[in-house]
Design a protein around this motif. Sequence first.
Motif, PDB file in Angstrom:
ATOM      1  N   UNK A 173       0.835  -1.211   0.000  1.00 61.24           N
ATOM      2  CA  UNK A 173       0.000   0.000   0.000  1.00 61.24           C
ATOM      3  C   UNK A 173       0.867   1.257   0.000  1.00 61.24           C
ATOM      4  N   UNK A 174       0.525   2.201  -0.860  1.00 62.30           N
ATOM      5  CA  UNK A 174       1.298   3.435  -0.951  1.00 62.30           C
ATOM      6  C   UNK A 174       0.366   4.582  -1.309  1.00 62.30           C
ATOM      7  N   UNK A 175       0.674   5.767  -0.846  1.00 63.30           N
ATOM      8  CA  UNK A 175      -0.144   6.951  -1.112  1.00 63.30           C
ATOM      9  C   UNK A 175       0.042   7.416  -2.548  1.00 63.30           C
ATOM     10  N   UNK A 176      -1.061   7.541  -3.273  1.00 64.43           N
ATOM     11  CA  UNK A 176      -0.977   8.045  -4.638  1.00 64.43           C
ATOM     12  C   UNK A 176      -0.518   9.496  -4.642  1.00 64.43           C
ATOM     13  N   UNK A 177      -0.949  10.266  -3.653  1.00 66.49           N
ATOM     14  CA  UNK A 177      -0.549  11.674  -3.580  1.00 66.49           C
ATOM     15  C   UNK A 177       0.967  11.799  -3.442  1.00 66.49           C
ATOM     16  N   UNK A 178       1.583  10.914  -2.641  1.00 60.48           N
ATOM     17  CA  UNK A 178       3.041  10.950  -2.470  1.00 60.48           C
ATOM     18  C   UNK A 178       3.745  10.627  -3.786  1.00 60.48           C
ATOM     19  N   UNK A 179       3.203   9.662  -4.544  1.00 60.69           N
ATOM     20  CA  UNK A 179       3.787   9.303  -5.838  1.00 60.69           C
ATOM     21  C   UNK A 179       3.703  10.482  -6.796  1.00 60.69           C
TER      22      UNK A 179
END
Length: 310
Positions: A163-169
């Motif tokens: 799981x990873x933040x799309x906003x951070x990407x």
Amino acid sequence: SMVARKVRRPFERWTLFMLVVIASAQLHQILWPSSINPFGLLTPVPQLGFGMFLAVGGMIEFRRVADAWSASLVAARSERKQLADLAVLQANLSAMAAHELGAHTAAVLRITEMLATGEVKGEREKDVLATLNSEAGILATLSKDVALTGAASNEDFTIALRPVSLEAIFKKAMTFGASLDGEHTFACSGSLDVTVLADERRIEQVLDNLLDNAAKYSNSGSHIELKASQSQDRIRIDIVDQGFGIRPEDVTRVFERYIRGRQQSNAKVSGLGVGLYLARRIVRAHSSDLTVVSSPNSGSTFTFSLKIVE
């Protein structure tokens, strides 16, 4: 070789068989001599049958030997072709790795120059440092990929989904875009407040490649946008540029290795045309596909999707 041995064995067996038959005939002549035997082997009628048997059998055996040699030649040609294809594949994979390493190394150099000149400060500096760290991570991943180029195929590259933040990407992608040449403007929009299942560095690699291509194939100062839109359990990501576009006959080929397919209006464009091939492989490893909608002088939109984590 093994093929040559396979060719010799049937012929050797046939020769042995003929010798046994002849020896048996001679033994028969010694034990049961015949007065009507001009060749000293068998009586005329059996001798004729024996001769026909040897002639027909010999022709069949020689045909088998000829077929075996033909098969050995085909196998040898096939082996040489496989070796040649392997050499080409290894060279292609090495070229691909060199291209990707060069692109991300250039990005690191541009970002460090931005930091050295004091262009960025405060909160902006944190974003730039995060992108620099991300680019270093991508370089480390690519370095591991280089080790695979000695294999016959590079199909065993792996991804680590989490799981990873799309906003951070997207934030790192925007910082990377700012480091590109051409004074382009970058923006992102849409459903960013979501968590996606992805290999963060691999997806950053995809976005960096697509943004780099968008900048290369657009006029200086043009606008490039990252869009995110939710559709059920997936998030659709579009990379939209206002560049030179792609010819209709090349739309389906831009994802092949060493095929650019873009309009050549930009004389500064360089590279081997392998980035989109690698980007599509990464996206497909995320259970999606990288597609494009484009036409000459109307820009391009590259699209893929990621699974949303509840």
